[in-house]
Motif scaffolding. Structure first.
Motif, PDB file in Angstrom:
ATOM      1  N   VAL A 193       0.842  -1.201   0.000  1.00 23.82           N
ATOM      2  CA  VAL A 193       0.000   0.000   0.000  1.00 23.82           C
ATOM      3  C   VAL A 193       0.875   1.247   0.000  1.00 23.82           C
ATOM      4  O   VAL A 193       0.606   2.222  -0.710  1.00 23.82           O
ATOM      5  N   TYR A 194       1.946   1.206   0.798  1.00 21.41           N
ATOM      6  CA  TYR A 194       2.882   2.337   0.841  1.00 21.41           C
ATOM      7  C   TYR A 194       3.620   2.488  -0.489  1.00 21.41           C
ATOM      8  O   TYR A 194       3.860   3.602  -0.947  1.00 21.41           O
ATOM      9  N   GLU A 195       3.989   1.364  -1.079  1.00 18.86           N
ATOM     10  CA  GLU A 195       4.697   1.407  -2.356  1.00 18.86           C
ATOM     11  C   GLU A 195       3.845   2.078  -3.429  1.00 18.86           C
ATOM     12  O   GLU A 195       4.333   2.881  -4.224  1.00 18.86           O
ATOM     13  N   ALA A 196       2.539   1.766  -3.418  1.00 17.88           N
ATOM     14  CA  ALA A 196       1.636   2.353  -4.410  1.00 17.88           C
ATOM     15  C   ALA A 196       1.401   3.835  -4.154  1.00 17.88           C
ATOM     16  O   ALA A 196       1.151   4.610  -5.079  1.00 17.88           O
ATOM     17  N   ALA A 197       1.478   4.249  -2.898  1.00 20.63           N
ATOM     18  CA  ALA A 197       1.184   5.649  -2.544  1.00 20.63           C
ATOM     19  C   ALA A 197       2.413   6.547  -2.572  1.00 20.63           C
ATOM     20  O   ALA A 197       2.299   7.760  -2.404  1.00 20.63           O
ATOM     21  N   LYS A 198       3.601   5.975  -2.790  1.00 11.58           N
ATOM     22  CA  LYS A 198       4.824   6.778  -2.779  1.00 11.58           C
ATOM     23  C   LYS A 198       4.860   7.811  -3.898  1.00 11.58           C
ATOM     24  O   LYS A 198       5.561   8.817  -3.803  1.00 11.58           O
ATOM     25  N   ILE A 199       4.105   7.580  -4.933  1.00 13.32           N
ATOM     26  CA  ILE A 199       4.069   8.522  -6.055  1.00 13.32           C
ATOM     27  C   ILE A 199       3.524   9.869  -5.589  1.00 13.32           C
ATOM     28  O   ILE A 199       4.007  10.929  -5.987  1.00 13.32           O
ATOM     29  N   ASP A 200       2.512   9.839  -4.719  1.00 11.22           N
ATOM     30  CA  ASP A 200       1.922  11.086  -4.204  1.00 11.22           C
ATOM     31  C   ASP A 200       2.844  11.773  -3.206  1.00 11.22           C
ATOM     32  O   ASP A 200       2.785  12.995  -3.040  1.00 11.22           O
ATOM     33  N   GLY A 201       3.668  10.992  -2.521  1.00 11.80           N
ATOM     34  CA  GLY A 201       4.602  11.565  -1.563  1.00 11.80           C
ATOM     35  C   GLY A 201       3.994  11.975  -0.242  1.00 11.80           C
ATOM     36  O   GLY A 201       4.619  12.682   0.537  1.00 11.80           O
ATOM     37  N   GLN A 202       2.760  11.582   0.040  1.00 15.62           N
ATOM     38  CA  GLN A 202       2.110  11.923   1.305  1.00 15.62           C
ATOM     39  C   GLN A 202       1.522  10.672   1.949  1.00 15.62           C
ATOM     40  O   GLN A 202       0.344  10.588   2.253  1.00 15.62           O
ATOM     41  N   THR A 203       2.375   9.697   2.136  1.00 19.34           N
ATOM     42  CA  THR A 203       1.899   8.417   2.677  1.00 19.34           C
ATOM     43  C   THR A 203       1.438   8.535   4.119  1.00 19.34           C
ATOM     44  O   THR A 203       0.572   7.784   4.559  1.00 19.34           O
ATOM     45  N   PHE A 204       2.021   9.467   4.891  1.00 18.57           N
ATOM     46  CA  PHE A 204       1.683   9.567   6.316  1.00 18.57           C
ATOM     47  C   PHE A 204       0.238  10.013   6.508  1.00 18.57           C
ATOM     48  O   PHE A 204      -0.527   9.384   7.240  1.00 18.57           O
ATOM     49  N   PHE A 205      -0.159  11.107   5.852  1.00 18.04           N
ATOM     50  CA  PHE A 205      -1.500  11.657   6.069  1.00 18.04           C
ATOM     51  C   PHE A 205      -2.568  10.959   5.231  1.00 18.04           C
ATOM     52  O   PHE A 205      -3.739  10.958   5.594  1.00 18.04           O
ATOM     53  N   LYS A 206      -2.170  10.353   4.119  1.00 19.40           N
ATOM     54  CA  LYS A 206      -3.155   9.705   3.250  1.00 19.40           C
ATOM     55  C   LYS A 206      -3.286   8.209   3.489  1.00 19.40           C
ATOM     56  O   LYS A 206      -4.310   7.611   3.151  1.00 19.40           O
ATOM     57  N   ILE A 207      -2.252   7.608   4.057  1.00 14.50           N
ATOM     58  CA  ILE A 207      -2.271   6.162   4.278  1.00 14.50           C
ATOM     59  C   ILE A 207      -2.198   5.824   5.770  1.00 14.50           C
ATOM     60  O   ILE A 207      -3.090   5.179   6.323  1.00 14.50           O
ATOM     61  N   THR A 208      -1.144   6.285   6.428  1.00 15.32           N
ATOM     62  CA  THR A 208      -0.896   5.887   7.817  1.00 15.32           C
ATOM     63  C   THR A 208      -2.002   6.341   8.759  1.00 15.32           C
ATOM     64  O   THR A 208      -2.579   5.533   9.493  1.00 15.32           O
ATOM     65  N   VAL A 209      -2.283   7.649   8.772  1.00 16.60           N
ATOM     66  CA  VAL A 209      -3.269   8.184   9.717  1.00 16.60           C
ATOM     67  C   VAL A 209      -4.661   7.580   9.510  1.00 16.60           C
ATOM     68  O   VAL A 209      -5.290   7.128  10.478  1.00 16.60           O
ATOM     69  N   PRO A 210      -5.199   7.538   8.269  1.00 19.02           N
ATOM     70  CA  PRO A 210      -6.543   6.943   8.098  1.00 19.02           C
ATOM     71  C   PRO A 210      -6.613   5.478   8.519  1.00 19.02           C
ATOM     72  O   PRO A 210      -7.590   5.060   9.144  1.00 19.02           O
ATOM     73  N   LEU A 211      -5.575   4.693   8.186  1.00 24.20           N
ATOM     74  CA  LEU A 211      -5.607   3.269   8.529  1.00 24.20           C
ATOM     75  C   LEU A 211      -5.354   3.012  10.017  1.00 24.20           C
ATOM     76  O   LEU A 211      -5.672   1.937  10.527  1.00 24.20           O
ATOM     77  N   LEU A 212      -4.775   4.000  10.694  1.00 31.67           N
ATOM     78  CA  LEU A 212      -4.531   3.852  12.130  1.00 31.67           C
ATOM     79  C   LEU A 212      -5.636   4.461  12.985  1.00 31.67           C
ATOM     80  O   LEU A 212      -5.484   4.553  14.208  1.00 31.67           O
TER      81      LEU A 212
END
Length: 293
Positions: A193-212
């Motif tokens: 999931v992080y690998e796919a989101a690295k293009i946007d460069g905002q994995t923390f706020f778009k991936i980490t925070v929502p999933l946590l």
């Protein structure tokens, strides 16, 4: 007609077995937790001393809001809550993200070192912090020798400084505890999931925070509950001083029961006030944080 007794189904056997295992624990919880809570609730409507207790209605609850020390303890406790809990959760989440990196070396060592404060005794670590911030403590020694202070500063006799020492102690003790929860939540997120989101460069706020979000909600509720019941740090680190400037609600309840002339009815009313505060804040956090689709 056959008079043979009906055989018990497998599902009923499983249910009875489950209840048989639960029954001892249920009985003990009812006797040692719920029954004392009911007795304490009744006690909160009574006044008097020893066995000479009389019903007094809501007198104890009204008295609370006319008690300057109790109002001060509420202000102090909310000061700790508003300042310490957000900082602790943010730092715990950042540390968890750092320690979850695949290419980080000695991860086990760093995780252990950060979690290690949680294994220390509450009384022991409070006394250590008290000695660190004493006039002749390590903190004053370092600050004076670095030229930051001209002379030792008495942290524990200044109202604001005493409260900040308690907050620093809480951060040191509990950040690693919450970090473990965040680390557990991060390890359940697929790395792809992080690998796919690295293009946007905002994995923390778009991936980490929502999933946590569920973990954030859990740690927020637990931290709120713990801070509103703060006791060990107040009594062992500052003794509620100076002049009740750092006293917590639980510390004041302890004083009413065991330090001053015992007033168990009044103390019980305060205890249920804390219970109400915890329940209300937990409900608000659930309503705000638990937005499921």
């Amino acid at each position: 007609m056959s008079n043979k007794p009906r055989k018990m189904t497998l599902e009923k056997k499983h249910n009875l077995t489950g209840w048989a295992f639960l029954a001892p624990a249920t009985f003990l919880i009812a006797v040692f937790s719920f029954w004392p809570m009911i007795k304490a609730l009744v006690l909160s409507f009574q006044t008097g001393k020893g066995t000479n207790m009389q019903m007094a209605g809501f007198t104890n609850y009204i008295r609370m809001f006319q008690d300057d020390v109790f109002i001060q303890s509420i202000k102090n406790t909310f000061f700790y809550f508003i300042l310490q809990v957000p900082i602790m959760l943010v730092v715990a989440m950042v540390l968890a993200c750092i320690l979850n990196k695949k290419d980080l070396r000695f991860k086990g060592f760093f995780r252990t070192m950060i979690f290690l404060p949680c294994t220390t005794s509450l009384v022991a670590y409070a006394i250590i912090f008290r000695s660190l911030f004493a006039n002749d403590g390590l903190v004053n020694y370092v600050l004076v020798n670095l030229g930051i202070l001209d002379k030792p500063y008495n942290f524990l006799t200044q109202p604001f400084a005493a409260k900040m020492v308690i907050i620093l102690a809480l951060l040191w003790r509990w950040t690693g505890y919450n970090m473990v929860f965040f680390l557990s939540g991060l390890q359940n997120i697929e790395y792809s999931v992080y690998e796919a989101a690295k293009i946007d460069g905002q994995t923390f706020f778009k991936i980490t925070v929502p999933l946590l979000k569920p973990t954030i909600l859990l740690t927020a509720i637990m931290s709120t509950n713990g801070t509103l019941q703060l006791f060990d740090e107040s009594i062992n680190l500052t003794d509620g001083g100076p002049a009740n400037a750092s006293i917590s609600m639980s510390h004041y309840i302890y004083n009413l029961c065991f330090k001053y002339v015992p007033n168990f009815g009044y103390a019980a009313a305060m205890s249920f006030f804390i219970l109400l505060l915890v329940a209300v804040l937990a409900f608000i956090q659930m309503r705000v944080g638990d937005k499921r689709d």
